[in-house]
Design an enzyme around this catalytic site. Sequence first.
Site, PDB file in Angstrom:
ATOM      1  CB  CYS A  21      -0.875  -0.032   0.928  1.00 20.39           C
ATOM      2  SG  CYS A  21      -1.304  -1.616   1.364  1.00 20.39           S
ATOM      3  CG  HIS A  30      -3.335   2.648   3.039  1.00 21.44           C
ATOM      4  ND1 HIS A  30      -3.978   2.527   1.900  1.00 21.44           N
ATOM      5  CD2 HIS A  30      -2.996   1.348   3.482  1.00 21.44           C
ATOM      6  CE1 HIS A  30      -3.459   1.425   1.668  1.00 21.44           C
ATOM      7  NE2 HIS A  30      -3.570   1.285   2.394  1.00 21.44           N
ATOM      8  CG  ASN A  80      -6.631  -1.257   1.525  1.00 18.47           C
ATOM      9  OD1 ASN A  80      -6.114  -0.791   0.758  1.00 18.47           O
ATOM     10  ND2 ASN A  80      -6.194  -2.134   2.200  1.00 18.47           N
TER      11      ASN A  80
HETATM   12  N1  ACO Z   1     -17.813  -9.585   9.488  1.00 20.88           N
HETATM   13  C1  ACO Z   1     -18.673 -10.045  11.078  1.00 20.88           C
HETATM   14  N2  ACO Z   1     -17.542 -10.372  12.024  1.00 20.88           N
HETATM   15  C2  ACO Z   1     -16.447 -10.140  11.823  1.00 20.88           C
HETATM   16  C3  ACO Z   1     -15.781 -10.095  10.834  1.00 20.88           C
HETATM   17  C4  ACO Z   1     -16.556 -10.020   8.863  1.00 20.88           C
HETATM   18  N3  ACO Z   1     -16.324  -9.436   7.703  1.00 20.88           N
HETATM   19  N4  ACO Z   1     -14.116 -10.543  10.050  1.00 20.88           N
HETATM   20  C5  ACO Z   1     -14.092 -10.978  11.740  1.00 20.88           C
HETATM   21  N5  ACO Z   1     -15.532 -10.584  11.923  1.00 20.88           N
HETATM   22  C6  ACO Z   1     -15.099 -10.971  13.704  1.00 20.88           C
HETATM   23  C7  ACO Z   1     -13.618 -12.013  14.585  1.00 20.88           C
HETATM   24  O1  ACO Z   1     -14.503 -13.509  14.079  1.00 20.88           O
HETATM   25  C8  ACO Z   1     -13.762 -11.524  15.500  1.00 20.88           C
HETATM   26  O2  ACO Z   1     -14.616 -12.016  16.238  1.00 20.88           O
HETATM   27  P1  ACO Z   1     -14.886 -13.010  17.681  1.00 20.88           P
HETATM   28  O3  ACO Z   1     -14.649 -12.075  18.267  1.00 20.88           O
HETATM   29  O4  ACO Z   1     -16.167 -13.528  18.519  1.00 20.88           O
HETATM   30  O5  ACO Z   1     -13.332 -14.163  17.622  1.00 20.88           O
HETATM   31  C9  ACO Z   1     -14.345 -10.498  15.626  1.00 20.88           C
HETATM   32  O6  ACO Z   1     -14.985  -9.979  14.055  1.00 20.88           O
HETATM   33  C10 ACO Z   1     -13.308  -9.171  15.786  1.00 20.88           C
HETATM   34  O7  ACO Z   1     -11.324  -9.400  14.928  1.00 20.88           O
HETATM   35  P2  ACO Z   1     -11.130  -8.898  15.014  1.00 20.88           P
HETATM   36  O8  ACO Z   1     -10.366  -9.433  13.826  1.00 20.88           O
HETATM   37  O9  ACO Z   1     -10.396  -9.063  16.243  1.00 20.88           O
HETATM   38  O10 ACO Z   1     -10.827  -7.548  14.425  1.00 20.88           O
HETATM   39  P3  ACO Z   1     -10.708  -5.926  14.296  1.00 20.88           P
HETATM   40  O11 ACO Z   1     -11.379  -4.958  15.320  1.00 20.88           O
HETATM   41  O12 ACO Z   1      -9.338  -6.509  14.285  1.00 20.88           O
HETATM   42  O13 ACO Z   1     -10.704  -5.667  12.955  1.00 20.88           O
HETATM   43  C11 ACO Z   1      -9.286  -5.908  10.957  1.00 20.88           C
HETATM   44  C12 ACO Z   1     -10.353  -6.679  11.846  1.00 20.88           C
HETATM   45  C13 ACO Z   1     -10.856  -4.656   9.662  1.00 20.88           C
HETATM   46  C14 ACO Z   1      -8.768  -6.464   9.904  1.00 20.88           C
HETATM   47  C15 ACO Z   1      -8.649  -4.431  10.734  1.00 20.88           C
HETATM   48  O14 ACO Z   1      -7.570  -5.569  12.396  1.00 20.88           O
HETATM   49  C16 ACO Z   1      -7.806  -3.850  10.188  1.00 20.88           C
HETATM   50  O15 ACO Z   1      -7.855  -3.276  10.045  1.00 20.88           O
HETATM   51  N6  ACO Z   1      -6.204  -4.111  10.875  1.00 20.88           N
HETATM   52  C17 ACO Z   1      -5.641  -3.808   9.971  1.00 20.88           C
HETATM   53  C18 ACO Z   1      -5.659  -4.425   8.261  1.00 20.88           C
HETATM   54  C19 ACO Z   1      -4.518  -3.267   7.094  1.00 20.88           C
HETATM   55  O16 ACO Z   1      -4.693  -1.524   7.429  1.00 20.88           O
HETATM   56  N7  ACO Z   1      -3.878  -3.570   6.604  1.00 20.88           N
HETATM   57  C20 ACO Z   1      -3.214  -2.834   5.315  1.00 20.88           C
HETATM   58  C21 ACO Z   1      -2.438  -2.927   4.706  1.00 20.88           C
HETATM   59  S1  ACO Z   1      -3.390  -3.418   2.947  1.00 20.88           S
HETATM   60  C22 ACO Z   1      -2.536  -3.830   2.235  1.00 20.88           C
HETATM   61  O17 ACO Z   1      -1.166  -3.575   2.423  1.00 20.88           O
HETATM   62  C23 ACO Z   1      -2.518  -4.512   0.920  1.00 20.88           C
END
Ligand code: ACO
Length: 331
Positions: free
Chosen positions: A116, A258, A288
């Site tokens: 990214c 980003h 994204n």
């Molecule tokens: N729908 C519903 N529930 C979901 C989903 C979904 N799509 N995805 C995960 N959950 C659930 C999980 O199963 C978990 O449930 P549990 O607590 O019962 O186990 C709960 O939601 C929380 O999951 P987390 O993974 O802890 O959620 P988090 O708040 O961390 O959000 C996310 C996840 C959005 C991916 C976040 O961590 C994030 O944005 N991280 C950064 C990612 C990023 O910036 N990447 C950038 C680089 S991309 C590139 O270079 C191509």
Amino acid sequence: MITKYSAKISGTGKYTPDKIVNNYDLEKMVNTTDEWIRTRTGMFERHFVADDQAASDLAYEAALQALEAANIRAKDLGMIIVATISNDHAFPSTACILQKKLGVKDFPAFDLSAGCTGWIYAANIAKQYIENGVAEHILIIGVEILSQLINWEDRGTCVLFGDGAGATVISRAEPKDISRFIDTEISADGTHYDLLIQPAGGSRMPASKESIEKNLHTIYMEGNKIFKHAVRSMYDVCETVLKRNHMDVRSIDWLITHQANLRIIESLGKKLKIDDEKVIVNIEKYANTSSATIPIALDESIRSGKIRHGDVILAASFGAGLTSGSLLFRL
Ligand code: ACO
């Protein structure tokens, strides 16, 4: 290095495919909800390509707009850099394919892989070539077709990505121009390379029947760990360019980061102590698009009249690698 000239942004363009997939569409495809996606990420819609579209097709459309805005022709370019992790082919580069589409040749064209942060890495490289006088105009593009790299069995990542291209012409600034690059910083922390990875399809794990069956050609991401790194690394590269130029956040008109997660954008804004109104956010419309998020947001903000000639902009990104980078410039 002896710096002879200054670099500036002279034109921008963007292209996003026609097909729009919103959170309600995703609810029908995977076990998720609009509410979860909105509250956890800030995303609502994303654009997906048609079956016959590849990265160079999107890049070409964005490039035409950027060339027109810069008021130059493709033959005036001295270099093309395409930042992407979703090239038309593993080789040759998408930049060479784009060069052919633009009907030009006999100057360098290459792809750059920095996840990214790709567009900022490309801007950093373009700056060097403009400043040392080797090129007068360089086309840099962030383009991704992430819809083809999605693992639809992983609800934690499949809702996050979209397709699009953002193009920018970097040109030599005239001495009287107020537009110019002020500074840029790029970095990487390879110790975390495996937190965000497309495991198969390269020389470490060549494509095989098994790799396809196991979805190993798709995006694998440890979102939680990346989240923490994202805010910290973007803050560091922003602070570096501000301090190096004896500037503080009050001198910034706009922050464009980003667009990976609204909570990451807000956390960075808070840490930098920048007013919310100065932070550009369009994640709800495109999700994204990796290396394309910043040039798309920049183009959209310029064309809507939000960002104006003379404004000071701080752009920051992080991504696979793990890479990070910032670009401080006056438009
Ligand atoms: N729908 C519903 N529930 C979901 C989903 C979904 N799509 N995805 C995960 N959950 C659930 C999980 O199963 C978990 O449930 P549990 O607590 O019962 O186990 C709960 O939601 C929380 O999951 P987390 O993974 O802890 O959620 P988090 O708040 O961390 O959000 C996310 C996840 C959005 C991916 C976040 O961590 C994030 O944005 N991280 C950064 C990612 C990023 O910036 N990447 C950038 C680089 S991309 C590139 O270079 C191509």
